[in-house]
Write a protein that holds these residues in place. Sequence first.
Motif, PDB file in Angstrom:
ATOM      1  N   ALA A 282      32.546  -3.269   3.667  1.00  0.00           N
ATOM      2  CA  ALA A 282      33.827  -3.174   2.991  1.00  0.00           C
ATOM      3  C   ALA A 282      33.584  -3.018   1.492  1.00  0.00           C
ATOM      4  CB  ALA A 282      34.652  -4.426   3.268  1.00  0.00           C
ATOM      5  N   PRO A 283      34.480  -2.394   0.754  1.00  0.00           N
ATOM      6  CA  PRO A 283      34.291  -2.256  -0.698  1.00  0.00           C
ATOM      7  C   PRO A 283      34.100  -3.616  -1.363  1.00  0.00           C
ATOM      8  CG  PRO A 283      36.093  -0.876   0.058  1.00  0.00           C
ATOM      9  CD  PRO A 283      35.711  -1.727   1.221  1.00  0.00           C
ATOM     10  N   GLY A 284      33.205  -3.658  -2.343  1.00  0.00           N
ATOM     11  CA  GLY A 284      32.943  -4.897  -3.063  1.00  0.00           C
ATOM     12  C   GLY A 284      31.553  -4.914  -3.648  1.00  0.00           C
ATOM     13  N   SER A 285      31.195  -6.052  -4.267  1.00  0.00           N
ATOM     14  CA  SER A 285      29.876  -6.232  -4.881  1.00  0.00           C
ATOM     15  C   SER A 285      29.018  -7.104  -3.977  1.00  0.00           C
ATOM     16  CB  SER A 285      30.025  -6.889  -6.256  1.00  0.00           C
ATOM     17  OG  SER A 285      30.740  -6.044  -7.141  1.00  0.00           O
ATOM     18  N   TYR A 286      27.756  -6.700  -3.815  1.00  0.00           N
ATOM     19  CA  TYR A 286      26.879  -7.376  -2.879  1.00  0.00           C
ATOM     20  C   TYR A 286      25.497  -7.613  -3.497  1.00  0.00           C
ATOM     21  CZ  TYR A 286      30.348  -6.058   0.611  1.00  0.00           C
ATOM     22  OH  TYR A 286      31.510  -5.898   1.311  1.00  0.00           O
ATOM     23  N   SER A 287      24.830  -8.632  -2.965  1.00  0.00           N
ATOM     24  CA  SER A 287      23.430  -8.892  -3.280  1.00  0.00           C
ATOM     25  C   SER A 287      22.620  -8.633  -2.012  1.00  0.00           C
ATOM     26  CB  SER A 287      23.244 -10.342  -3.744  1.00  0.00           C
ATOM     27  OG  SER A 287      21.885 -10.633  -3.961  1.00  0.00           O
ATOM     28  N   VAL A 288      21.526  -7.883  -2.140  1.00  0.00           N
ATOM     29  CA  VAL A 288      20.702  -7.512  -0.985  1.00  0.00           C
ATOM     30  C   VAL A 288      19.315  -8.116  -1.156  1.00  0.00           C
ATOM     31  CG1 VAL A 288      19.774  -5.618   0.387  1.00  0.00           C
ATOM     32  CG2 VAL A 288      21.974  -5.349  -0.780  1.00  0.00           C
ATOM     33  N   LEU A 289      18.930  -8.977  -0.221  1.00  0.00           N
ATOM     34  CA  LEU A 289      17.618  -9.620  -0.244  1.00  0.00           C
ATOM     35  C   LEU A 289      16.756  -9.021   0.858  1.00  0.00           C
ATOM     36  CD1 LEU A 289      15.843 -11.921  -1.454  1.00  0.00           C
ATOM     37  CD2 LEU A 289      16.683 -13.359   0.418  1.00  0.00           C
ATOM     38  N   THR A 290      15.589  -8.497   0.467  1.00  0.00           N
ATOM     39  CA  THR A 290      14.641  -7.922   1.415  1.00  0.00           C
ATOM     40  C   THR A 290      13.396  -8.788   1.415  1.00  0.00           C
ATOM     41  OG1 THR A 290      15.479  -5.716   0.886  1.00  0.00           O
ATOM     42  CG2 THR A 290      13.399  -5.840   2.083  1.00  0.00           C
TER      43      THR A 290
ATOM     44  N   THR B 283       0.823  -1.215   0.000  1.00  0.00           N
ATOM     45  CA  THR B 283       0.000   0.000   0.000  1.00  0.00           C
ATOM     46  C   THR B 283       0.858   1.266   0.000  1.00  0.00           C
ATOM     47  OG1 THR B 283      -0.149   0.158   2.412  1.00  0.00           O
ATOM     48  CG2 THR B 283      -1.759  -1.257   1.291  1.00  0.00           C
ATOM     49  N   GLY B 284       2.181   1.111  -0.017  1.00  0.00           N
ATOM     50  CA  GLY B 284       3.073   2.264  -0.012  1.00  0.00           C
ATOM     51  C   GLY B 284       3.436   2.769   1.365  1.00  0.00           C
ATOM     52  N   GLN B 285       3.031   2.054   2.418  1.00  0.00           N
ATOM     53  CA  GLN B 285       3.324   2.490   3.780  1.00  0.00           C
ATOM     54  C   GLN B 285       4.682   1.945   4.239  1.00  0.00           C
ATOM     55  OE1 GLN B 285       1.318   4.691   5.510  1.00  0.00           O
ATOM     56  NE2 GLN B 285       0.407   4.749   3.453  1.00  0.00           N
ATOM     57  N   PRO B 286       5.442   2.737   5.017  1.00  0.00           N
ATOM     58  CA  PRO B 286       6.731   2.255   5.527  1.00  0.00           C
ATOM     59  C   PRO B 286       6.557   0.937   6.270  1.00  0.00           C
ATOM     60  CG  PRO B 286       6.462   4.590   5.983  1.00  0.00           C
ATOM     61  CD  PRO B 286       5.140   4.120   5.463  1.00  0.00           C
ATOM     62  N   MET B 287       7.493   0.025   6.049  1.00  0.00           N
ATOM     63  CA  MET B 287       7.380  -1.327   6.583  1.00  0.00           C
ATOM     64  C   MET B 287       8.511  -1.620   7.559  1.00  0.00           C
ATOM     65  SD  MET B 287       6.735  -4.825   4.567  1.00  0.00           S
ATOM     66  CE  MET B 287       6.077  -6.209   5.510  1.00  0.00           C
ATOM     67  N   GLY B 288       8.207  -1.587   8.841  1.00  0.00           N
ATOM     68  CA  GLY B 288       9.175  -1.966   9.849  1.00  0.00           C
ATOM     69  C   GLY B 288       9.234  -3.471   9.991  1.00  0.00           C
ATOM     70  N   GLY B 289      10.398  -3.965  10.392  1.00  0.00           N
ATOM     71  CA  GLY B 289      10.544  -5.403  10.645  1.00  0.00           C
ATOM     72  C   GLY B 289      10.823  -6.253   9.423  1.00  0.00           C
ATOM     73  N   ALA B 290      10.977  -5.639   8.241  1.00  0.00           N
ATOM     74  CA  ALA B 290      11.351  -6.422   7.070  1.00  0.00           C
ATOM     75  C   ALA B 290      12.780  -6.931   7.244  1.00  0.00           C
ATOM     76  CB  ALA B 290      11.237  -5.587   5.797  1.00  0.00           C
ATOM     77  N   GLU B 291      13.036  -8.161   6.825  1.00  0.00           N
ATOM     78  CA  GLU B 291      14.356  -8.764   6.993  1.00  0.00           C
ATOM     79  C   GLU B 291      15.247  -8.431   5.800  1.00  0.00           C
ATOM     80  OE1 GLU B 291      13.724 -12.898   7.512  1.00  0.00           O
ATOM     81  OE2 GLU B 291      12.747 -12.688   9.465  1.00  0.00           O
ATOM     82  N   VAL B 292      16.450  -7.942   6.087  1.00  0.00           N
ATOM     83  CA  VAL B 292      17.406  -7.574   5.045  1.00  0.00           C
ATOM     84  C   VAL B 292      18.661  -8.423   5.229  1.00  0.00           C
ATOM     85  CG1 VAL B 292      18.737  -5.716   3.996  1.00  0.00           C
ATOM     86  CG2 VAL B 292      16.488  -5.217   5.006  1.00  0.00           C
ATOM     87  N   THR B 293      19.064  -9.125   4.170  1.00  0.00           N
ATOM     88  CA  THR B 293      20.263  -9.960   4.203  1.00  0.00           C
ATOM     89  C   THR B 293      21.194  -9.515   3.084  1.00  0.00           C
ATOM     90  OG1 THR B 293      18.990 -11.835   5.045  1.00  0.00           O
ATOM     91  CG2 THR B 293      21.173 -12.311   4.150  1.00  0.00           C
ATOM     92  N   VAL B 294      22.430  -9.179   3.436  1.00  0.00           N
ATOM     93  CA  VAL B 294      23.415  -8.698   2.473  1.00  0.00           C
ATOM     94  C   VAL B 294      24.485  -9.776   2.310  1.00  0.00           C
ATOM     95  CG1 VAL B 294      25.025  -6.853   1.884  1.00  0.00           C
ATOM     96  CG2 VAL B 294      22.966  -6.339   3.233  1.00  0.00           C
ATOM     97  N   THR B 295      24.682 -10.231   1.076  1.00  0.00           N
ATOM     98  CA  THR B 295      25.608 -11.326   0.786  1.00  0.00           C
ATOM     99  C   THR B 295      26.666 -10.863  -0.203  1.00  0.00           C
ATOM    100  OG1 THR B 295      23.789 -12.894   1.069  1.00  0.00           O
ATOM    101  CG2 THR B 295      25.785 -13.717   0.008  1.00  0.00           C
ATOM    102  N   ALA B 296      27.923 -11.192   0.069  1.00  0.00           N
ATOM    103  CA  ALA B 296      29.005 -10.878  -0.865  1.00  0.00           C
ATOM    104  C   ALA B 296      28.850 -11.740  -2.115  1.00  0.00           C
ATOM    105  CB  ALA B 296      30.355 -11.127  -0.212  1.00  0.00           C
ATOM    106  N   ARG B 297      28.919 -11.137  -3.287  1.00  0.00           N
ATOM    107  CA  ARG B 297      28.661 -11.868  -4.520  1.00  0.00           C
ATOM    108  C   ARG B 297      29.803 -12.796  -4.892  1.00  0.00           C
ATOM    109  NH1 ARG B 297      26.994  -7.642  -8.945  1.00  0.00           N
ATOM    110  NH2 ARG B 297      26.782  -9.571 -10.159  1.00  0.00           N
ATOM    111  N   ASP B 298      31.020 -12.502  -4.450  1.00  0.00           N
ATOM    112  CA  ASP B 298      32.132 -13.373  -4.828  1.00  0.00           C
ATOM    113  C   ASP B 298      32.225 -14.614  -3.947  1.00  0.00           C
ATOM    114  OD1 ASP B 298      32.845 -11.991  -2.570  1.00  0.00           O
ATOM    115  OD2 ASP B 298      34.806 -11.333  -3.309  1.00  0.00           O
ATOM    116  N   SER B 299      32.055 -14.442  -2.639  1.00  0.00           N
ATOM    117  CA  SER B 299      32.198 -15.564  -1.709  1.00  0.00           C
ATOM    118  C   SER B 299      30.874 -16.186  -1.296  1.00  0.00           C
ATOM    119  CB  SER B 299      32.924 -15.099  -0.447  1.00  0.00           C
ATOM    120  OG  SER B 299      32.138 -14.156   0.263  1.00  0.00           O
ATOM    121  N   HIS B 300      29.752 -15.491  -1.558  1.00  0.00           N
ATOM    122  CA  HIS B 300      28.413 -15.932  -1.151  1.00  0.00           C
ATOM    123  C   HIS B 300      28.253 -15.982   0.372  1.00  0.00           C
ATOM    124  CE1 HIS B 300      27.561 -16.895  -5.325  1.00  0.00           C
ATOM    125  NE2 HIS B 300      28.666 -17.626  -5.365  1.00  0.00           N
ATOM    126  N   ARG B 301      29.121 -15.306   1.098  1.00  0.00           N
ATOM    127  CA  ARG B 301      29.004 -15.232   2.549  1.00  0.00           C
ATOM    128  C   ARG B 301      28.120 -14.047   2.949  1.00  0.00           C
ATOM    129  NH1 ARG B 301      32.599 -18.233   5.491  1.00  0.00           N
ATOM    130  NH2 ARG B 301      34.282 -19.257   4.316  1.00  0.00           N
TER     131      ARG B 301
END
Length: 304
Positions: free
Chosen positions: A76-84, A40-58
């Motif tokens: 740290a500098p690098g490429s990342y994938s962010v899952l919300t 509905t466009g309303q701010p969403m608290g409590g959403a889970e955010v996971t950030v993973t390094a794209r090279d190591s998958h950690r």
Amino acid sequence: MALRLLRRRHSRGGSGVVPSLSVPLPPGAGAFGLMVVDPTGQPMGGAEVTVTARDSHRVATRGTTDPHGYFMATLAPGSYSVLTAAEGLSPAREELDIAPGVALPPRHIALEPARQLELPTAGTWLFDPPHTAIRFIAKHVGMAHVHGRFTRFEGGIRVAPNMADSHVSVRIDASSISTGNNTRDNHLRSADFLDVERFPYIDFTSTRFAYRGGSKWTLHGTLTMHGTSRSVGLDTTYLGTVNGGYEQELRCAALAKAELHREDFTLNWRSMLARGIAVVGPTVQLELDVQAMYHTHDTPTPPK
């Protein structure tokens, strides 16, 4: 690491404008931010955010959005994938590149309703043991984790025309517990823990299915272990149905999790510690990774 301090400089536009972010950056680090809203466009608290390094998958960092829908982290500098992700909504994935000394403008993430998976056909579905796992994780003397599984079990799902009226029954051979250490496994089978001579089975029988949105359900039922029965709720994610396999069988899959407290089942860890016995901690994370094959329209036979 995720930052708790978040200073926002709002632009002079109207409401709904994503603010710019200003944060102190550790030497050599960069930062990014998200603003997450619901369908509905309303701010969403409590959403889970996971950030993973794209090279190591950690996993580099993870956390939840604040009550205003914001999440921010330095990396740290690098490429990342962010899952919300949030319950009942389709997850969103973003890719970003972090440069030293740069705080990226916050990204606006709008989560959409999850696609409703087609529910299993009404009838009996039997667990397929080669493609099903019953696992657990526990603390070892309060430090490292012990990972284990039960290797012998049987179970079935009676899917009713109304899914909420469906029924699940599972029987586990308690002596099949395995943690990869024979000494520990024999101790877990002994009278100090599961006492498999007196209580050879661990049984779960469901009482009701509660729908939580999207592909999420809570499976309420009774777990009987070590001669004691307790009500438990399994947080369950339905993974869908496919028509395939060796004989083109109709299969469904689900992942269910619960936290168990050993003292609820008269497994008294304090008395064991007093006697110098310490194998696993007071709580156990239980996970059922299930594949079931369609069998008949009949009601499944309860375990005997």
